[in-house]
Design a protein around this motif. Structure first.
Motif, PDB file in Angstrom:
ATOM      1  N   GLU B 253      41.425  43.553  46.265  1.00  0.00           N
ATOM      2  CA  GLU B 253      40.299  42.880  45.720  1.00  0.00           C
ATOM      3  C   GLU B 253      41.218  40.682  46.101  1.00  0.00           C
ATOM      4  OE1 GLU B 253      37.019  42.573  46.232  1.00  0.00           O
ATOM      5  OE2 GLU B 253      37.077  44.588  46.222  1.00  0.00           O
ATOM      6  N   ILE B 254      42.111  41.303  44.956  1.00  0.00           N
ATOM      7  CA  ILE B 254      42.982  39.776  45.044  1.00  0.00           C
ATOM      8  C   ILE B 254      43.280  39.188  46.163  1.00  0.00           C
ATOM      9  CG2 ILE B 254      44.780  38.480  43.577  1.00  0.00           C
ATOM     10  CD1 ILE B 254      44.080  40.683  41.481  1.00  0.00           C
ATOM     11  N   LEU B 255      44.121  39.891  46.712  1.00  0.00           N
ATOM     12  CA  LEU B 255      45.011  39.942  48.356  1.00  0.00           C
ATOM     13  C   LEU B 255      44.331  39.638  49.732  1.00  0.00           C
ATOM     14  CD1 LEU B 255      48.442  41.986  47.888  1.00  0.00           C
ATOM     15  CD2 LEU B 255      48.117  39.804  46.868  1.00  0.00           C
ATOM     16  N   ILE B 258      39.419  37.341  47.117  1.00  0.00           N
ATOM     17  CA  ILE B 258      40.336  36.180  46.616  1.00  0.00           C
ATOM     18  C   ILE B 258      41.472  35.478  46.971  1.00  0.00           C
ATOM     19  CG2 ILE B 258      41.361  35.409  44.220  1.00  0.00           C
ATOM     20  CD1 ILE B 258      38.708  36.736  43.938  1.00  0.00           C
ATOM     21  N   LEU B 259      42.307  35.805  48.150  1.00  0.00           N
ATOM     22  CA  LEU B 259      43.114  34.722  48.532  1.00  0.00           C
ATOM     23  C   LEU B 259      43.057  34.345  49.575  1.00  0.00           C
ATOM     24  CD1 LEU B 259      47.079  36.316  48.968  1.00  0.00           C
ATOM     25  CD2 LEU B 259      45.943  34.154  47.175  1.00  0.00           C
ATOM     26  N   PHE B 278      44.281  41.633  54.686  1.00  0.00           N
ATOM     27  CA  PHE B 278      46.049  40.796  54.154  1.00  0.00           C
ATOM     28  C   PHE B 278      46.394  41.938  55.241  1.00  0.00           C
ATOM     29  CE2 PHE B 278      49.926  41.700  52.183  1.00  0.00           C
ATOM     30  CZ  PHE B 278      50.317  39.806  51.909  1.00  0.00           C
TER      31      PHE B 278
END
Lengths: 359, 359
Positions: B253-255, B258-259, B278
């Motif tokens: 989720e972050i990569l 979010i990014l 990503f």
């Protein structure tokens, strides 16, 4: 017993001095162990000291050696740990990777000829402290049975990832196996059966007795003569996709032992006892305003923490427990188990140094 | 029914032409779908066509738009998919990342404003074809319940990793959740109960009826009004470390979301229906002679395949099944289920094109 973290640090620094480490090297290793104890990851804190010392005595760890950079590209670095502790070489590699990420957006580093490097999260927090996001990986002794296998081959292979957030960063740090070996020792100390499906024997039957489980893992990790069985991969059974846990574990093997041309986990209990590490960092600022990214990540974590949940249960986001422990242990001192205290006393007697006082 | 892969490709290319894609864009999306079907990953093959077409009709996918590079550093690239298919933007991002890795050792790329990108492994194989090792990630619709939660929030978030080996590369490719949704549809088609602990209801009770499970997932993924429950994270129960599966899912989720400053999985069923991706590649040649690294990896995989194992069971290394399917399906044609054939006929009728012949 509880001791003050600064007393722990001084004790460790003195021990590492006496064991022949450079001042700054001893300080760094001490910092990683104190950091682990402060965060409640005591399996990777001062309780490792006795094992480290025995490896120094056996010539597996050579405190007088210095890690060195073998090769560099703008985005990559290869470091030789030179048979000293993994902490030193992995720090050097992460420092270089941080520089690279600040210049060109990303960097990767591989460490060869290494030893245990403590908690993977320590190196990830170095990247976080520099305003970056990072990953750290290590292979380990052979402990883990691949899907359908009846003998250990893969390491419990740690994976750590960090990303900025408030009030503390996201830090996901742990073994890729269903649990780390330390959880089994903990069950043994508590005198309880293993609560989950963690270890299997040579017939791939789940083992519930912690003493039997410890014996299986100790043999897998340290003996040339094997008796079969080991830790399960995440997922546990084939029907619950334990091959995904195996896949994660193999990815770490590739990025560590294979890339470093060192031992894969399966070969660390015979011949050369080397581990290998991999570090990675990138600059989130390239993708957007860092405060915005951090706020968005924080908002996501808060939403996760407050999802509808099973009554009475808490939803912990990776890192929450460790930062909670950190705040408590900074105040009350770090909690060290009786066996480790006994080993610390033995070392203190041997080296003629003082034991830290109980708080 | 079985059809020849080249007939499938021609059919898809014609459909994509009629739907308004550029020739080369249609060819690329067709290639990813045929590739998935050839490898037996039919959940991500031509069976997605009907869904893609409905999203085009709804204006979520805009075939006339072109992916573009927003920003570049020597090691990083940010790509705007411009609301066209994820396949196109992720290919562009991976091509740029491959260039970077060849020059400076490593590269990363993030794709925003994207849609479904097919199988993550496709982009990893692009890196492998260029002699590199790579990773591809995507977020998805919200399907997965975090540890102790009773509602879906995380995506089934795919992770793919590839590394050179013989006779075929290592390709680990799949959802980070215990299973992908496709496995439940498969159980439903077969009329069997779900064999593992895959889906829970709003009380976090395991669901065994595939129809009930499908209804829970469809609501979680596509409805604004939620009824709770969803897919479990890898690990299943808390005692078997399902927070590790949650951690892996959050890392993706972050990569991605979010990014990219796009929707996180939880928000893809409301408002903007965007996904984010990503990609990462590095050059193993920096770390050592590639033939040696490849031989060492191959040797490790062969040792895993031949470990002592449960009688009658096979130890599959990630990628083994897919390359076996590829060889068979190239010879005998790809197998397409009855419902998909029906949908293909409907599309063929609407667009006045020919259906592929049965082999």
């Amino acid at each position: 017993m509880r001791i003050n973290a600064e007393d722990e640090r001084n004790y460790l620094q003195t021990v590492f001095d006496k064991l022949g480490f450079r001042k700054e090297d001893g300080a760094l290793i001490a910092d990683t162990l104190v950091d682990a104890d402060l965060r409640g990851i005591s399996s990777h804190g001062i309780q490792r000291l006795y094992w480290y010392r025995s490896m120094i005595n056996d010539g597996i760890i050579v405190p007088q050696n210095h890690a060195k950079i073998l090769k560099e590209l703008p985005g990559a670095v290869l470091v030789d740990a030179n048979q000293n502790m993994g902490h030193l070489a992995a720090s050097l590699a992460m420092d270089k990777v941080i520089e690279k990420a600040k210049q060109i957006g990303v960097g990767i580093g591989v460490v060869r000829n290494s030893n245990h490097f403590g908690i993977a999260g320590y190196y990830v927090r170095k990247a976080l402290d520099a305003g970056l996001s990072g990953i750290a990986l290590t292979n380990t002794r052979p402990l883990v049975v691949p899907t359908n296998a009846t003998e250990a081959f893969l390491g419990s292979n740690a994976f750590a990832f960090g990303f900025p957030a408030s009030p503390h960063p996201f830090v996901f740090d742990g073994a890729t196996s269903v649990v780390a070996g330390g959880k089994i020792q903990l069950a043994d100390k508590k005198g309880i059966e293993l609560p989950g499906n963690w270890v299997v024997d040579k017939n791939r039957q789940v083992v519930k007795d912690p003493k039997e489980a410890e014996s299986i893992l100790a043999t897998a990790a340290f003996e040339e003569e094997q008796k079969g069985g080991g830790l399960l991969t995440l997922g546990g059974s084939e029907v619950n996709s334990n091959y995904k846990g195996m896949g994660n574990s193999i990815v770490v093997e590739i990025l560590t032992g294979i890339l470093a041309q060192g031992s894969i986990s399966a070969d660390t209990n015979t011949g050369k006892h080397d581990f290998s590490q991999f570090v990675f960092a990138f600059d989130p600022a390239f993708f957007g305003d860092v405060e915005t990214l951090k706020a968005n990540a924080t908002s996501m974590f808060n939403r996760i923490r407050h999802l509808n949940h099973v009554p009475g249960k808490t939803i912990w986001v990776p890192g929450d427990r460790e930062y909670k422990n950190l705040a408590e242990n900074q105040k009350h001192g770090v909690d060290i188990d009786a066996k480790t205290i006994e080993q610390m006393r033995e070392i203190a007697d041997d080296l003629q140094i003082e034991m830290p006082a109980e708080v």
